[in-house]
Design an enzyme around this catalytic site. Structure first.
Site, PDB file in Angstrom:
ATOM      1  N   ARG A  15       0.807  -1.227   0.000  1.00 49.15           N
ATOM      2  CA  ARG A  15       0.000   0.000   0.000  1.00 49.15           C
ATOM      3  C   ARG A  15       0.835   1.270   0.000  1.00 49.15           C
ATOM      4  O   ARG A  15       0.319   2.355  -0.190  1.00 49.15           O
ATOM      5  CB  ARG A  15      -0.960  -0.032   1.207  1.00 49.15           C
ATOM      6  CG  ARG A  15      -2.051  -1.066   1.068  1.00 49.15           C
ATOM      7  CD  ARG A  15      -2.784  -1.349   2.381  1.00 49.15           C
ATOM      8  NE  ARG A  15      -2.019  -2.246   3.260  1.00 49.15           N
ATOM      9  CZ  ARG A  15      -2.412  -2.634   4.460  1.00 49.15           C
ATOM     10  NH1 ARG A  15      -3.559  -2.175   4.953  1.00 49.15           N
ATOM     11  NH2 ARG A  15      -1.669  -3.436   5.191  1.00 49.15           N
ATOM     12  N   ASP A 102       6.535  -1.325  11.382  1.00 51.36           N
ATOM     13  CA  ASP A 102       5.858  -0.172  10.775  1.00 51.36           C
ATOM     14  C   ASP A 102       5.148   0.689  11.818  1.00 51.36           C
ATOM     15  O   ASP A 102       4.207   1.407  11.498  1.00 51.36           O
ATOM     16  CB  ASP A 102       4.880  -0.632   9.680  1.00 51.36           C
ATOM     17  CG  ASP A 102       3.756  -1.516  10.195  1.00 51.36           C
ATOM     18  OD1 ASP A 102       3.761  -1.870  11.396  1.00 51.36           O
ATOM     19  OD2 ASP A 102       2.864  -1.865   9.398  1.00 51.36           O
TER      20      ASP A 102
HETATM   21  C1  UD1 Z   1      -1.418  -6.353  12.079  1.00 51.36           C
HETATM   22  C2  UD1 Z   1      -2.201  -7.292  13.036  1.00 51.36           C
HETATM   23  C3  UD1 Z   1      -3.457  -6.580  13.505  1.00 51.36           C
HETATM   24  C4  UD1 Z   1      -3.075  -5.289  14.184  1.00 51.36           C
HETATM   25  C5  UD1 Z   1      -2.233  -4.417  13.255  1.00 51.36           C
HETATM   26  C6  UD1 Z   1      -1.704  -3.223  14.025  1.00 51.36           C
HETATM   27  C7  UD1 Z   1      -1.763  -9.606  12.362  1.00 51.36           C
HETATM   28  C8  UD1 Z   1      -2.298 -10.783  11.643  1.00 51.36           C
HETATM   29  N1  UD1 Z   1      -2.536  -8.526  12.355  1.00 51.36           N
HETATM   30  O1  UD1 Z   1      -2.200  -6.141  10.933  1.00 51.36           O
HETATM   31  O2  UD1 Z   1      -4.183  -7.393  14.411  1.00 51.36           O
HETATM   32  O3  UD1 Z   1      -4.249  -4.611  14.582  1.00 51.36           O
HETATM   33  O4  UD1 Z   1      -1.100  -5.141  12.756  1.00 51.36           O
HETATM   34  O5  UD1 Z   1      -0.889  -2.415  13.207  1.00 51.36           O
HETATM   35  O6  UD1 Z   1      -0.688  -9.680  12.915  1.00 51.36           O
HETATM   36  N2  UD1 Z   1       5.119  -8.962   8.274  1.00 51.36           N
HETATM   37  C9  UD1 Z   1       6.146  -9.863   8.074  1.00 51.36           C
HETATM   38  N3  UD1 Z   1       5.887 -11.016   7.413  1.00 51.36           N
HETATM   39  C10 UD1 Z   1       4.666 -11.331   6.950  1.00 51.36           C
HETATM   40  C11 UD1 Z   1       3.610 -10.412   7.155  1.00 51.36           C
HETATM   41  C12 UD1 Z   1       3.876  -9.230   7.823  1.00 51.36           C
HETATM   42  O7  UD1 Z   1       7.291  -9.622   8.488  1.00 51.36           O
HETATM   43  O8  UD1 Z   1       4.525 -12.406   6.356  1.00 51.36           O
HETATM   44  C13 UD1 Z   1       5.414  -7.711   8.990  1.00 51.36           C
HETATM   45  C14 UD1 Z   1       5.170  -6.478   8.137  1.00 51.36           C
HETATM   46  O9  UD1 Z   1       6.364  -6.087   7.474  1.00 51.36           O
HETATM   47  C15 UD1 Z   1       4.748  -5.441   9.174  1.00 51.36           C
HETATM   48  C16 UD1 Z   1       4.134  -6.257  10.286  1.00 51.36           C
HETATM   49  O10 UD1 Z   1       4.552  -7.579  10.095  1.00 51.36           O
HETATM   50  O11 UD1 Z   1       5.832  -4.707   9.690  1.00 51.36           O
HETATM   51  C17 UD1 Z   1       2.607  -6.171  10.296  1.00 51.36           C
HETATM   52  O12 UD1 Z   1       2.110  -6.608   9.060  1.00 51.36           O
HETATM   53  P1  UD1 Z   1       0.895  -5.876   8.347  1.00 51.36           P
HETATM   54  O13 UD1 Z   1       0.625  -6.577   7.060  1.00 51.36           O
HETATM   55  O14 UD1 Z   1       1.159  -4.422   8.294  1.00 51.36           O
HETATM   56  O15 UD1 Z   1      -0.274  -6.215   9.360  1.00 51.36           O
HETATM   57  P2  UD1 Z   1      -1.627  -5.422   9.580  1.00 51.36           P
HETATM   58  O16 UD1 Z   1      -2.555  -5.766   8.483  1.00 51.36           O
HETATM   59  O17 UD1 Z   1      -1.333  -4.000   9.813  1.00 51.36           O
HETATM   60 CA    CA Z   2       0.513  -2.624   9.632  1.00 50.44          CA
END
Ligand code: UD1
Ligand code: CA
Length: 450
Positions: A15, A102
């Site tokens: 995004r 993030d």
């Molecule tokens: C996540 C949470 C959500 C919370 C929100 C708060 C989960 C499933 N959901 O959602 O409950 O309210 O954050 O900001 O955890 N990442 C990895 N590997 C992956 C996927 C993600 O390292 O396979 C990292 C991303 O780089 C990021 C973080 O994890 O820094 C969060 O991932 P993101 O996709 O932003 O999760 P949200 O949809 O924001």
């Molecule tokens: Ca996030």
């Protein structure tokens, strides 16, 4: 207790619409991952493992040896990311903090409270929540009749009733390490084909274990950055936070809305920041200065009681009592000694100007070493470049350089010498001598004065 920290940063950040990994986008002059790593360390984590995937090389290059890295080749979700990090954490660590890369506004105090909450919790995990009507796509916190947290449901999986819940998952967790290691293997595959870290909550509850939680006071802390709109919001909050720290430490900020101080800049007491001032990078400003309006300072050291009005300066040193501007420019390696005056439309690069030297108008000084109490007349130029090489100019103490003098380097002008207006000086000038003309020659004394 021995604490390790896992920071997740492998996601693509689709995004953000960027060719660079999300966590390298900057907030107040530092990539957002800088803050996530910093608070983990401030909080006493003896080991920090950063999970990287998308743009891993770029992230690793930025952080160097500040953290350990674990590679998540395929982004199969936040739970999978934690699973990738766990083998890098030795068994002696009994407590593991997990945060997302993030979320640059999360404070060390909140993480401290989280670790403390888990230390007092008989169950295997504690987490942070927030109450907000704007859900921002966050997971919803479900609680049982006794008020205990029973599950986190991601927005995409919420029923209409669950969507209405205003308690949200911030995304910071503290775990009992041994419990986490086995629970992470039991995560179910979500309908979206990912392993969600948030599902550990229901696993704990199924095991009959208690999940502790507390709510943040300031919802800004939970500002997770998913888009560039969020990035700008975080910038505003962080900027305000930095300025408030400056103000509470004795700095006057005339207009916080138009003052930009990057994380890591230090400013002394009783300094006044006028509007439209930018202080960036490795910058240190002393006490009692007036900076701005309209000044950009990058990677500079500024002493006490300096006045710096409408100036652009980078990688320069300015000692006490210097008065600069308006419209002056200092480039790399410029060093102004105490009490130097530099007026309008001057540029100094790779040069030292000694104490009390004055350079009032329209001059360029490059590759020069200039003594004390020198007067650099309007329009003086060090002709330091011959098209191939840069050459040095050395000027002694109390020298008077007349207006519009061209100093053709390499050149040495000894103490107390003078040049006439418009002189083009191509040869060294001995102490006390006066040179004039093109090319400059010693001024012949008239018979009358002899
Ligand atoms: C996540 C949470 C959500 C919370 C929100 C708060 C989960 C499933 N959901 O959602 O409950 O309210 O954050 O900001 O955890 N990442 C990895 N590997 C992956 C996927 C993600 O390292 O396979 C990292 C991303 O780089 C990021 C973080 O994890 O820094 C969060 O991932 P993101 O996709 O932003 O999760 P949200 O949809 O924001
Ligand atoms: Ca996030």
């Amino acid at each position: 207790m021995k604490l390790a920290s896992i920071v997740l940063a492998a996601g693509k950040g689709t995004r953000m619409k960027s060719r660079h990994p999300k966590v390298l986008h900057q907030v107040c002059g530092k990539p957002m991952i800088h803050y996530a790593v910093l608070v983990a360390k401030l909080n006493g984590a003896e080991k920090t493992v950063l999970v990287v995937g998308h743009g891993a090389e770029e992230v690793q290059k930025y952080l160097g040896d500040r953290v350990d890295f674990a590679l998540q080749n395929e982004q199969l979700g936040t739970g999978h990311a934690v699973q990738c990090a766990l083998p890098s954490i030795p068994d002696e660590f009994d407590t593991i903090l997990v945060t997302y890369g993030d979320m640059p506004l999360l404070t060390a105090e909140t993480l401290q409270k989280l670790v403390q909450t888990q230390a007092n919790n008989a169950g295997p995990l504690s987490l942070v929540t927030m109450i907000d009507e704007d859900s921002r796509g966050f997971g919803r916190i479900l609680r049982g009749v006794d008020g205990a947290v029973t599950a986190i449901v991601e927005e995409a999986q919420c029923t209409p009733e669950q969507l209405a819940i205003s308690e949200l998952n911030v995304g910071a967790y503290c775990f009992d390490a041994n419990w986490l290691k086995q629970a992470i293997e039991r995560l179910p595959l979500s309908p979206k084909g990912e392993y969600y870290l948030t599902d550990v909550v229901s696993i704990a509850v199924q095991d009959g274990l208690r999940v502790a939680a507390f709510t943040v006071n300031d919802n800004h802390e939970a500002l997770g950055i998913n888009t560039r709109v969020h990035l700008a919001e975080a910038e505003t909050v962080m900027r305000r936070r930095i300025l408030e720290q400056c103000m509470l430490a004795g700095v006057t900020v005339v207009d916080p809305a138009s003052t930009y101080v990057e994380d890591g800049v230090t400013i002394g007491m009783d300094t006044i920041l006028q509007p439209n001032t930018f202080l960036r990078g490795d910058t240190v400003i002393g006490e009692g200065c007036v900076i701005g309006p309209n000044t950009i300072v990058t990677d500079c050291q500024v002493g006490n009681r300096c006045v710096i009005l409408a100036v652009v300066m980078e990688k320069a040193i300015v000692e006490d009592g210097v008065d600069m501007g308006p419209f002056a420019r200092l480039r790399k390696g410029a060093h102004l000694g105490p009490g130097v005056h530099m007026g309008n439309f001057g540029e100094v690069k790779d040069s030292y100007l000694g104490a009390g030297t004055k350079m009032g108008h329209f001059s360029y000084i490059g590759n020069a070493t200039i003594g004390k109490d020198v007067n650099i007349g309007a329009g003086t130029i060090t002709c330091n470049y011959d098209g191939e090489k840069k050459h040095p100019t050395v000027i002694g103490d109390r020298v008077f350089i007349g207006s519009d003098t061209m100093l053709v380097a390499p050149l040495r002008i000894e103490d107390d010498a003078r040049t006439g207006a418009g002189a083009v000086v191509t040869h060294d000038v001995p102490s006390g001598e006066v040179v004039v003309g093109v090319p400059a020659k010693p001024l012949r004394k008239s018979k009358a004065s002899e």
